[in-house]
Design an enzyme around this catalytic site. Structure first.
Site, PDB file in Angstrom:
ATOM      1  N   PRO B 137      -5.529  14.226  -0.709  1.00  0.00           N
ATOM      2  CA  PRO B 137      -6.214  13.243   0.129  1.00  0.00           C
ATOM      3  C   PRO B 137      -7.644  12.973  -0.359  1.00  0.00           C
ATOM      4  O   PRO B 137      -8.108  11.840  -0.330  1.00  0.00           O
ATOM      5  CB  PRO B 137      -6.217  13.902   1.520  1.00  0.00           C
ATOM      6  CG  PRO B 137      -5.009  14.789   1.504  1.00  0.00           C
ATOM      7  CD  PRO B 137      -4.882  15.285   0.090  1.00  0.00           C
ATOM      8  N   ARG B 273      15.355 -24.976 -15.385  1.00  0.00           N
ATOM      9  CA  ARG B 273      14.852 -25.707 -14.212  1.00  0.00           C
ATOM     10  C   ARG B 273      14.236 -27.032 -14.651  1.00  0.00           C
ATOM     11  O   ARG B 273      13.388 -27.063 -15.546  1.00  0.00           O
ATOM     12  CB  ARG B 273      13.814 -24.841 -13.496  1.00  0.00           C
ATOM     13  CG  ARG B 273      13.102 -25.500 -12.355  1.00  0.00           C
ATOM     14  CD  ARG B 273      13.937 -25.488 -11.117  1.00  0.00           C
ATOM     15  NE  ARG B 273      13.193 -26.005  -9.968  1.00  0.00           N
ATOM     16  CZ  ARG B 273      13.778 -26.406  -8.849  1.00  0.00           C
ATOM     17  NH1 ARG B 273      15.090 -26.333  -8.708  1.00  0.00           N
ATOM     18  NH2 ARG B 273      13.054 -26.858  -7.853  1.00  0.00           N
ATOM     19  N   GLU B 369      -1.257   7.086 -13.232  1.00  0.00           N
ATOM     20  CA  GLU B 369      -1.535   7.751 -14.534  1.00  0.00           C
ATOM     21  C   GLU B 369      -2.865   7.286 -15.122  1.00  0.00           C
ATOM     22  O   GLU B 369      -2.980   7.034 -16.321  1.00  0.00           O
ATOM     23  CB  GLU B 369      -0.430   7.506 -15.564  1.00  0.00           C
ATOM     24  CG  GLU B 369       0.986   7.713 -15.121  1.00  0.00           C
ATOM     25  CD  GLU B 369       1.238   9.044 -14.480  1.00  0.00           C
ATOM     26  OE1 GLU B 369       0.466   9.998 -14.697  1.00  0.00           O
ATOM     27  OE2 GLU B 369       2.208   9.137 -13.727  1.00  0.00           O
TER      28      GLU B 369
HETATM   29  C1  FAD Z   1       3.749   4.703  -6.615  1.00  0.00           C
HETATM   30  C2  FAD Z   1       2.806   5.843  -6.845  1.00  0.00           C
HETATM   31  C3  FAD Z   1       3.270   7.026  -7.401  1.00  0.00           C
HETATM   32  C4  FAD Z   1       2.415   8.108  -7.572  1.00  0.00           C
HETATM   33  N1  FAD Z   1       2.906   9.282  -8.077  1.00  0.00           N
HETATM   34  C5  FAD Z   1       2.094  10.364  -8.182  1.00  0.00           C
HETATM   35  C6  FAD Z   1       2.607  11.618  -8.615  1.00  0.00           C
HETATM   36  O1  FAD Z   1       3.785  11.764  -8.941  1.00  0.00           O
HETATM   37  N2  FAD Z   1       1.769  12.678  -8.663  1.00  0.00           N
HETATM   38  C7  FAD Z   1       0.455  12.578  -8.311  1.00  0.00           C
HETATM   39  O2  FAD Z   1      -0.252  13.582  -8.374  1.00  0.00           O
HETATM   40  N3  FAD Z   1      -0.068  11.397  -7.900  1.00  0.00           N
HETATM   41  C8  FAD Z   1       0.726  10.289  -7.822  1.00  0.00           C
HETATM   42  N4  FAD Z   1       0.214   9.091  -7.395  1.00  0.00           N
HETATM   43  C9  FAD Z   1      -1.197   8.984  -7.062  1.00  0.00           C
HETATM   44  C10 FAD Z   1      -1.984   8.295  -8.163  1.00  0.00           C
HETATM   45  O3  FAD Z   1      -2.078   9.133  -9.271  1.00  0.00           O
HETATM   46  C11 FAD Z   1      -3.349   7.922  -7.595  1.00  0.00           C
HETATM   47  O4  FAD Z   1      -3.126   6.887  -6.689  1.00  0.00           O
HETATM   48  C12 FAD Z   1      -4.330   7.511  -8.659  1.00  0.00           C
HETATM   49  O5  FAD Z   1      -4.728   8.616  -9.414  1.00  0.00           O
HETATM   50  C13 FAD Z   1      -5.589   6.867  -8.059  1.00  0.00           C
HETATM   51  O6  FAD Z   1      -6.122   7.712  -7.095  1.00  0.00           O
HETATM   52  P1  FAD Z   1      -6.411   7.162  -5.612  1.00  0.00           P
HETATM   53  O7  FAD Z   1      -5.220   6.411  -5.154  1.00  0.00           O
HETATM   54  O8  FAD Z   1      -6.872   8.299  -4.800  1.00  0.00           O
HETATM   55  O9  FAD Z   1      -7.563   6.108  -5.789  1.00  0.00           O
HETATM   56  P2  FAD Z   1      -9.131   6.421  -5.955  1.00  0.00           P
HETATM   57  O10 FAD Z   1      -9.371   7.472  -6.950  1.00  0.00           O
HETATM   58  O11 FAD Z   1      -9.707   6.618  -4.598  1.00  0.00           O
HETATM   59  O12 FAD Z   1      -9.633   5.048  -6.545  1.00  0.00           O
HETATM   60  C14 FAD Z   1      -9.717   3.846  -5.762  1.00  0.00           C
HETATM   61  C15 FAD Z   1     -10.208   2.741  -6.668  1.00  0.00           C
HETATM   62  O13 FAD Z   1     -11.499   3.076  -7.169  1.00  0.00           O
HETATM   63  C16 FAD Z   1     -11.488   3.018  -8.581  1.00  0.00           C
HETATM   64  N5  FAD Z   1     -12.351   4.071  -9.134  1.00  0.00           N
HETATM   65  C17 FAD Z   1     -12.229   5.410  -9.009  1.00  0.00           C
HETATM   66  N6  FAD Z   1     -13.186   6.052  -9.701  1.00  0.00           N
HETATM   67  C18 FAD Z   1     -13.928   5.086 -10.299  1.00  0.00           C
HETATM   68  C19 FAD Z   1     -15.051   5.102 -11.170  1.00  0.00           C
HETATM   69  N7  FAD Z   1     -15.608   6.253 -11.591  1.00  0.00           N
HETATM   70  N8  FAD Z   1     -15.563   3.921 -11.569  1.00  0.00           N
HETATM   71  C20 FAD Z   1     -15.003   2.745 -11.190  1.00  0.00           C
HETATM   72  N9  FAD Z   1     -13.927   2.672 -10.363  1.00  0.00           N
HETATM   73  C21 FAD Z   1     -13.388   3.825  -9.936  1.00  0.00           C
HETATM   74  C22 FAD Z   1     -10.041   3.254  -8.977  1.00  0.00           C
HETATM   75  O14 FAD Z   1      -9.763   2.721 -10.245  1.00  0.00           O
HETATM   76  C23 FAD Z   1      -9.313   2.518  -7.884  1.00  0.00           C
HETATM   77  O15 FAD Z   1      -9.255   1.155  -8.203  1.00  0.00           O
HETATM   78  C24 FAD Z   1       1.050   7.988  -7.219  1.00  0.00           C
HETATM   79  C25 FAD Z   1       0.578   6.772  -6.681  1.00  0.00           C
HETATM   80  C26 FAD Z   1       1.445   5.724  -6.487  1.00  0.00           C
HETATM   81  C27 FAD Z   1       0.918   4.455  -5.909  1.00  0.00           C
END
Ligand code: FAD
Lengths: 78, 396
Positions: B137, B273, B369
Site C-alpha cells: 500500500p 470499411r 514493471e
Molecule cells: C494489472 C497490474 C498488475 C500488477 N501486478 C503486480 C505484481 O504481480 N506484483 C507486484 O508486486 N506489483 C504488481 N502491480 C503493481 C505495480 O507494480 C505498481 O502499480 C507499479 O509499480 C506502480 O506503483 P503504484 O501503483 O503504487 O504507483 P506510484 O508509485 O504511487 O506512482 C503513481 C504515479 O506517480 C509516478 N511516479 C512515481 N515516482 C515518480 C518519480 N520519482 N518521478 C515522477 N513520477 C513518479 C508513477 O510513474 C505513476 O505514474 C501490478 C499493477 C497492475 C495495475
C-alpha cells in the site's frame, strides 16, 4: 587493459571522481544506487568470464575495486 | 549468404528461420487456444485452469529455464516471441508468463542449490505457479519503501505486512515476497498455504482484467530459513532487480504483441470499411495514422530484438536496452491501440471488438514493471553513464 583498469573503467560510467573510485565503500554517498548492482554483476560476469551465484552475495565483494578483484580471482581459481 | 566479419556488431534486423518457426507455432497455439476466448477470460476475470495446464504442457511457462534444469531452454529472443504471441491473444494470459517467469528467474539466478533442486523444475514445468509480491500500500515505484518485516525466529522468519496487486496471486502456489529484515531487504519463497498468510482478491483493473490479482495479508507468516532467496540484504538490489529485468523484457515483447494485433486489425478495418465511397485507408488523414502506427511498430520491434540479441550475448548493456525497449514498446502499443480504436469508430469502443481490450491492456503496460516515469529516470541515468564512459580513455 588489466583487470583493475577494466573495473575502474566500468565504474567511471558512474563517476570519475578519483576519491570515489579509490574508496572502500562505493555504495556510500549514493553514486552507485542499489539498482545498478545487477549491472555490476553482469559486467563482472561478462568481462571476466565468471558466473556469480548466491554464495557470492557479500557486500565486501562489490563495495570496492579491491573487493571485486578478489572476487574475480576466487571465482577463477574455482 | 554473406559472411560477417569477426568484429561485426552483434545485432540484426530479423529473425532466424528457427526463431520464425517457433513464432509460427506460438501463433498457432494462441489462435486455437487463447485469442477466441480472451473476451470470456475478461468477463469471468480469470484464466481457466485447463489453459494454465495447456501452457504448462507446452513448456510456455518460464520457457527460458535451461533444459538441464527442467525447462524448455528457449533462448531469449524465442522467449520474447512467445510473450508477443501470448499478449496478442490475451495480455492477461501473457502476464501469467511474466510473473511466473520472474519467480523462476529469481530462483535460477540467486537461489541456493537446495532451492533450485526443490523449486526450479516444478516451476519450469508449471507444476507450481509463481507470483511476485513486491508492491505494498505504501510502496509502488519506490520499492525501497517496503514496510513488510521479516523477523528471525529459530529456523524460520516471521513475515508481517501487506502486499497489493499480486498478479495471479489468486491461483499461485508460491509467492516471492520481499520483506525488510535486520540486514535489509530480503526475498523469500512463501507457499500459498503458509501459516499466517491470507489471500484476497484485488479490485479489477482497467486492463489485464483476467490477471487474477490478489492482495496478501501476512501476519507473522512463518517461512523456513532455507526459503530465503539469495542473501539477507540483497533482496531488492539483486533478487528483485534480476526478476524485474526479466519482467521488463517480457512486458516489452508483450507490448509489441499488442501493438502487432492492434495494427493488423487497423489495417484490415481501414481497408474494408468504406466512407465517402472509398476505403478508409484511401483517406490521407487515415494514412497519417497508419504511418504513425507502422513506424512505431517497426521501432518497437527493433528495440525488442536488440534487447534480445544483447541478452543472449549476456552483454551488461542489455539491462539498459531492456529499459528502453519496455519504455518505447509500451508507449507505442498504447498509441497504436489508440489509432486502432479511433479508426474503428463505434465498433472500436464496443466490447464485441478486441481493439478496446488492446487499448486497455496497453495502458497497463505503461504502469507495470516500472512505470514510464520510473523508466525515464533510469534511462536518463544510463544515458548519462554512457556519455561519461565515452568521454575518453579509461582512467587507471
Ligand atoms: C494489472 C497490474 C498488475 C500488477 N501486478 C503486480 C505484481 O504481480 N506484483 C507486484 O508486486 N506489483 C504488481 N502491480 C503493481 C505495480 O507494480 C505498481 O502499480 C507499479 O509499480 C506502480 O506503483 P503504484 O501503483 O503504487 O504507483 P506510484 O508509485 O504511487 O506512482 C503513481 C504515479 O506517480 C509516478 N511516479 C512515481 N515516482 C515518480 C518519480 N520519482 N518521478 C515522477 N513520477 C513518479 C508513477 O510513474 C505513476 O505514474 C501490478 C499493477 C497492475 C495495475
Amino acid at each position: 587493459m588489466d583487470e583493475r583498469a577494466r573495473i575502474r573503467a566500468h565504474l567511471a560510467r558512474f563517476s570519475r571522481d578519483e576519491a570515489w573510485l579509490a574508496s572502500d565503500d562505493l555504495f556510500a554517498g549514493g553514486v552507485l544506487d542499489s539498482m545498478m548492482a545487477v549491472e555490476l554483476v553482469a559486467f563482472l560476469e561478462k568481462a571476466f568470464s565468471i558466473t556469480l551465484d548466491d554464495a557470492d552475495l557479500e557486500l565486501a565483494n562489490f563495495r570496492s575495486v579491491a573487493g571485486m578483484l578478489g572476487l574475480v580471482e576466487r571465482k577463477r581459481a574455482r | 549468404m554473406t559472411t560477417q566479419p569477426p568484429d561485426a556488431p552483434a545485432t540484426r534486423l530479423d529473425l532466424t528461420p528457427v526463431e520464425a518457426a517457433h513464432q509460427a507455432s506460438f501463433l498457432d497455439f494462441v489462435e486455437a487456444e487463447i485469442a477466441p476466448y480472451a473476451g470470456q477470460f475478461e468477463a469471468s476475470a480469470s484464466v481457466p485452469p485447463e489453459l494454465v495446464r495447456g501452457l504448462a504442457e507446452q513448456g510456455y511457462l518460464a520457457s527460458f529455464v535451461p533444459e538441464k534444469a527442467g525447462g524448455a531452454g528457449h533462448p531469449m529472443i524465442v522467449h520474447g516471441l512467445l510473450q508477443a504471441a501470448l499478449a496478442g491473444g490475451s495480455a492477461s494470459v501473457q502476464s501469467l508468463s511474466t510473473v511466473h517467469g520472474m519467480v523462476a528467474v529469481a530462483v535460477l539466478r540467486w537461489g541456493s542449490g537446495e532451492l533450485k533442486e526443490r523449486f526450479l523444475a516444478p516451476l519450469a514445468r508449471g507444476a507450481l505457479l509463481g507470483a511476485f509480491a513486491l508492491t505494498e500500500p505504501g510502496a509502488g515505484s519506490d520499492a525501497q519503501a517496503i514496510e513488510t518485516t521479516a523477523v528471525a525466529d529459530g529456523d524460520s522468519f516471521l513475515l508481517t505486512g501487506q502486499k497489493r496487486w499480486v498478479s495471479f496471486g489468486q491461483i499461485a502456489d508460491l509467492f516471492l515476497v520481499f520483506a525488510r529484515g535486520d540486514d535489509g531487504p530480503t526475498a523469500f519463497l512463501v507457499p500459498w498455504d503458509a501459516e499466517g498468510l491470507t489471500i484476497t482478491r484485488s479490485p479489477l483493473t482497467l486492463g489485464l482484467r483476467a490477471g487474477m490479482l490478489a492482495d496478501l495479508d501476512l501476519q507473522g507468516c512463518r517461512v523456513a530459513r532455507e526459503n530465503l532467496v539469495g542473501r539477507a540484504g540483497f533482496g531488492l538490489s539483486h533478487v528483485a532487480a534480476s526478476a524485474l529485468d526479466l519482467g521488463r523484457y517480457s512486458v516489452a515483447w508483450a507490448s509489441l504483441g499488442i501493438a502487432e494485433v492492434a495494427f493488423a486489425a487497423t489495417v484490415k478495418h481501414a481497408s474494408e470499411r468504406r466512407q465517402r465511397g472509398v476505403a478508409l485507408a484511401s483517406h490521407q488523414l487515415v494514412q497519417r495514422r497508419l504511418t504513425d502506427a507502422s513506424t512505431l511498430l517497426d521501432a518497437a520491434r527493433l528495440l525488442c530484438l536488440r534487447a534480445g540479441v544483447r541478452r543472449e550475448a549476456r552483454e551488461p548493456g542489455a539491462i539498459a536496452d531492456t529499459l528502453t525497449a519496455k519504455y518505447f514498446a509500451s508507449r507505442a502499443a498504447r498509441q497504436i491501440a489508440d489509432h486502432a480504436v479511433q479508426l474503428h469508430g463505434a465498433e472500436g469502443l464496443s466490447d464485441e471488438h478486441p481493439v478496446q481490450r488492446y487499448f486497455r491492456d496497453a495502458r497497463v503496460m505503461e504502469i507495470i514493471e516500472g512505470s514510464s516515469e520510473v523508466l525515464e529516470i533510469l534511462i536518463a541515468e544510463h544515458a548519462l553513464a554512457e556519455h561519461r564512459a565515452a568521454r575518453g580513455p579509461e582512467i587507471t
